[in-house]
Design an enzyme around this catalytic site. Structure first.
Site, PDB file in Angstrom:
ATOM      1  N   GLU A  23      79.948 -14.531  70.829  1.00 17.98           N
ATOM      2  CA  GLU A  23      81.012 -14.000  71.512  1.00 17.98           C
ATOM      3  C   GLU A  23      81.974 -14.937  72.575  1.00 17.98           C
ATOM      4  OE1 GLU A  23      79.915 -10.258  73.362  1.00 17.98           O
ATOM      5  OE2 GLU A  23      81.776 -10.161  74.294  1.00 17.98           O
ATOM      6  N   LYS A  74      75.187  -3.911  78.405  1.00 18.12           N
ATOM      7  CA  LYS A  74      75.620  -4.912  77.229  1.00 18.12           C
ATOM      8  C   LYS A  74      76.028  -6.118  78.089  1.00 18.12           C
ATOM      9  CE  LYS A  74      78.218  -6.593  73.999  1.00 18.12           C
ATOM     10  NZ  LYS A  74      79.180  -7.901  73.966  1.00 18.12           N
ATOM     11  N   HIS A 128      89.789 -12.565  78.680  1.00 18.21           N
ATOM     12  CA  HIS A 128      89.178 -12.708  77.465  1.00 18.21           C
ATOM     13  C   HIS A 128      90.154 -13.172  76.301  1.00 18.21           C
ATOM     14  CE1 HIS A 128      85.469  -9.716  76.739  1.00 18.21           C
ATOM     15  NE2 HIS A 128      85.380 -10.699  77.956  1.00 18.21           N
ATOM     16  N   ASP A 170      62.269 -14.098  70.788  1.00 18.47           N
ATOM     17  CA  ASP A 170      62.622 -12.888  69.904  1.00 18.47           C
ATOM     18  C   ASP A 170      63.441 -11.791  70.668  1.00 18.47           C
ATOM     19  OD1 ASP A 170      62.249 -10.563  68.714  1.00 18.47           O
ATOM     20  OD2 ASP A 170      60.376 -10.384  68.112  1.00 18.47           O
TER      21      ASP A 170
HETATM   22  P1  NDP Z   1      51.978 -17.040  67.969  1.00 15.38           P
HETATM   23  O1  NDP Z   1      51.183 -16.281  67.173  1.00 15.38           O
HETATM   24  O2  NDP Z   1      52.436 -18.371  67.533  1.00 15.38           O
HETATM   25  O3  NDP Z   1      50.695 -17.270  69.184  1.00 15.38           O
HETATM   26  C1  NDP Z   1      50.746 -18.179  69.917  1.00 15.38           C
HETATM   27  C2  NDP Z   1      49.705 -19.170  70.020  1.00 15.38           C
HETATM   28  O4  NDP Z   1      49.847 -20.408  70.682  1.00 15.38           O
HETATM   29  C3  NDP Z   1      48.573 -18.659  70.652  1.00 15.38           C
HETATM   30  O5  NDP Z   1      47.765 -17.614  69.858  1.00 15.38           O
HETATM   31  C4  NDP Z   1      47.779 -20.003  71.002  1.00 15.38           C
HETATM   32  O6  NDP Z   1      46.692 -20.284  70.117  1.00 15.38           O
HETATM   33  C5  NDP Z   1      48.743 -21.007  71.246  1.00 15.38           C
HETATM   34  N1  NDP Z   1      48.716 -21.486  72.444  1.00 15.38           N
HETATM   35  C6  NDP Z   1      48.962 -22.949  72.710  1.00 15.38           C
HETATM   36  N2  NDP Z   1      49.148 -22.950  74.015  1.00 15.38           N
HETATM   37  C7  NDP Z   1      49.216 -21.906  74.741  1.00 15.38           C
HETATM   38  C8  NDP Z   1      49.224 -21.556  75.882  1.00 15.38           C
HETATM   39  N3  NDP Z   1      49.418 -22.193  76.844  1.00 15.38           N
HETATM   40  N4  NDP Z   1      49.313 -20.300  76.224  1.00 15.38           N
HETATM   41  C9  NDP Z   1      49.162 -19.267  75.333  1.00 15.38           C
HETATM   42  N5  NDP Z   1      48.990 -19.581  74.143  1.00 15.38           N
HETATM   43  C10 NDP Z   1      48.969 -21.084  73.613  1.00 15.38           C
HETATM   44  O7  NDP Z   1      52.834 -16.391  68.878  1.00 15.38           O
HETATM   45  P2  NDP Z   1      53.007 -14.847  69.884  1.00 15.38           P
HETATM   46  O8  NDP Z   1      51.515 -14.457  69.666  1.00 15.38           O
HETATM   47  O9  NDP Z   1      53.260 -15.544  70.917  1.00 15.38           O
HETATM   48  O10 NDP Z   1      53.873 -13.930  69.095  1.00 15.38           O
HETATM   49  C11 NDP Z   1      55.316 -14.345  69.170  1.00 15.38           C
HETATM   50  C12 NDP Z   1      55.717 -14.026  67.782  1.00 15.38           C
HETATM   51  O11 NDP Z   1      55.531 -12.714  67.186  1.00 15.38           O
HETATM   52  C13 NDP Z   1      57.221 -13.876  67.707  1.00 15.38           C
HETATM   53  O12 NDP Z   1      57.628 -14.666  66.475  1.00 15.38           O
HETATM   54  C14 NDP Z   1      57.562 -12.475  67.721  1.00 15.38           C
HETATM   55  O13 NDP Z   1      58.803 -12.178  66.945  1.00 15.38           O
HETATM   56  C15 NDP Z   1      56.253 -11.923  66.610  1.00 15.38           C
HETATM   57  N6  NDP Z   1      56.281 -10.615  66.652  1.00 15.38           N
HETATM   58  C16 NDP Z   1      56.734  -9.586  67.617  1.00 15.38           C
HETATM   59  C17 NDP Z   1      56.292  -8.348  67.537  1.00 15.38           C
HETATM   60  C18 NDP Z   1      56.987  -7.236  68.759  1.00 15.38           C
HETATM   61  O14 NDP Z   1      57.693  -7.812  69.549  1.00 15.38           O
HETATM   62  N7  NDP Z   1      56.896  -5.943  68.686  1.00 15.38           N
HETATM   63  C19 NDP Z   1      55.320  -7.734  66.628  1.00 15.38           C
HETATM   64  C20 NDP Z   1      54.777  -8.684  66.052  1.00 15.38           C
HETATM   65  C21 NDP Z   1      55.069 -10.175  65.734  1.00 15.38           C
HETATM   66  P3  NDP Z   1      45.349 -20.635  70.380  1.00 15.38           P
HETATM   67  O15 NDP Z   1      44.903 -20.040  71.365  1.00 15.38           O
HETATM   68  O16 NDP Z   1      44.761 -20.125  68.872  1.00 15.38           O
HETATM   69  O17 NDP Z   1      45.381 -22.277  70.535  1.00 15.38           O
END
Ligand code: NDP
Length: 418
Positions: free
Chosen positions: A79, A259, A372, A275
């Protein structure tokens, strides 16, 4: 359309071929789609049915002074005028000493929804006795978050109707947005409840209404810094406060007010690889937290100062999701000079407030169109087919002309080319 059967299993080239075979696109258009995809594109591994890359412009929000530190802020938006307005709002606030921020906590909440509940009150009483056990079940499902100092923090039980209960689980997800780890934990808790109480489960999923992850930005602007032309600073400040009041009272205005705030918020959320649908959903739900949808910010005049404040739910991630996958996100983190999600939350809420100030300031003084128009004229010039070398000339002609629609823009472009 049989060519689309098992489309996701076809190679990228085969998918493009189908578009040509079905006469949906011609050879030139297919070539264009191809050219947009770089050799190191990750599109095909990130989404299904991938055909091309769709890019958006990224610019820098400047003049941000937040908690005493200066920032340059990458913003991704299509935008016109959003980045310019952001810089303008931030500049006014910087001249007044900058933003102050605070974070309340950083927990993500998820729900296990129980259905066909027979006696809700009784089940709640039973579930309460198992709270500690349910927290342990949640942590056991994703133990690595405990090592990072996070994990399940509390459980809340709510009766939604005589036959429906929500078991809310709050988790400290540390540096992630946490959707996936929370969903894993919730499914484990759901399993536990199902087995222990022979209880029907409707679903288990995180909530985007992130009421335990709030960030607040504040600023105080001496009214004399708002004087514009022959309108005094106090008059401008009072009108901004009045506009804020209207957004509290009227949903038609509140939607537009918010908005404008999201123009800035979304742009940084996108640039940081987060996200934005999740953030949008949560923020709009928060705007209606007392039952009426209201403006997210509040502006008031006190002792010759315009005081602005805004709180937003901002469950942003610094790791996870597409953050580690998109190389530009790493560069944007570097531009922002941040190394954690809390820092990002503070920045995003300030961008929202600056964006809001710029919009209200323009609306209650010269109107939004003046600022704008120049940028809109550029977009119009591109839309009617002006080449890079023709855009500025066409914009000049359009600005001198009273009629600024596409028919006139086309006519002026033809004249320019003669
Ligand atoms: P991930 O599934 O990529 O999980 C993040 C991973 O990062 C953790 O599981 C952990 O894995 C690792 N990690 C490494 N360093 C850290 C740290 N310092 N702190 C925390 N975790 C760390 O992402 P998210 O679980 O964050 O989910 C985000 C995604 O989910 C986005 O793409 C979103 O679009 C999507 N999503 C959104 C929904 C909604 O908003 N309703 C529903 C479903 C999905 P480990 O502990 O194993 O090392």
């Amino acid at each position: 359309m049989s060519g689309f059967k098992k489309y996701y299993q076809k190679t990228w080239n085969e998918r493009l071929q189908v578009l040509e075979e079905k006469h949906l696109l011609n050879v030139n258009e297919i070539t264009y789609l191809r050219e947009l995809v770089s050799a190191n594109s990750l599109g095909d591994t990130v989404i299904e049915n991938f055909i091309t890359e769709y890019s958006l412009p990224e610019g820098l929000g400047l003049n941000y002074l937040i908690d005493g530190q200066e920032y340059v802020i990458p913003m991704v938006t299509e935008e016109p005028s959003v980045v310019a307005a952001s810089c303008h709002g931030a500049k006014i606030i910087k001249a007044a000493g900058g933003f102050k921020t605070k974070l309340v906590e950083r927990l993500m909440i998820g729900q296990v929804l129980l259905e066909n509940v027979v006696e809700a009150e009784k089940l709640i009483a039973k579930l309460e006795d198992y709270t500690a056990q349910m927290l342990k079940v949640a942590n056991d499902a994703h133990p690595s978050i405990l090592k990072r100092g996070g994990g399940a923090r509390w459980i809340r039980l709510r009766i939604l109707d005589h036959d429906l209960i929500s078991v809310d689980l709050a988790v400290d997800v540390k540096q992630a947005m946490g959707a996936n780890m929370l969903n894993t934990m919730l499914e484990a808790v759901a399993n536990f409840i199902q087995r222990k109480f022979n209880q029907d489960i409707l679903m288990s999923i995180l909530s985007n209404y992130a009421t335990s992850c709030l960030a607040t930005a504040q600023c105080e602007i001496p009214v004399d810094k708002l004087a514009k032309g022959n309108i005094s600073g106090l008059q401008v400040a009072k009108k901004i406060a009045q506009a804020s009041r209207v957004a509290q009272l009227d949903v038609y205005r509140a939607a537009t007010h918010n908005k404008g705030i999201m123009n800035g918020v979304d742009a940084v959320v996108l640039a940081s690889g987060n996200d934005w649908r999740a953030i949008e959903a949560g923020i709009h739900a928060y705007a209606a937290r007392d039952g009426q949808y209201r403006g997210l910010s509040n502006w008031k005049v006190e002792a010759d100062k315009l005081i602005g404040e805004m709180t937003l739910p901002l469950p942003l991630g610094f790791v996870g999701g597409s953050i580690g996958i998109v190389p530009l996100v790493k560069i944007n983190h570097k531009l922002l000079q941040i190394n954690n999600a809390e820092h990002l939350e503070r920045i995003v809420v300030c961008v929202g407030l600056a964006q809001n100030l710029a919009a209200l300031n323009a609306l209650v003084t010269e109107g939004i169109q003046k600022g704008h128009m120049h940028l809109q004229m550029k977009s119009l010039a591109v839309t009617v087919g002006a080449k890079l070398t023709e855009i500025n000339m066409l914009v000049n002609l359009l600005e001198k002309d009273k009629v600024r629609d596409s028919a006139n823009a086309k006519k002026l472009l033809e004249q320019l080319r003669k």
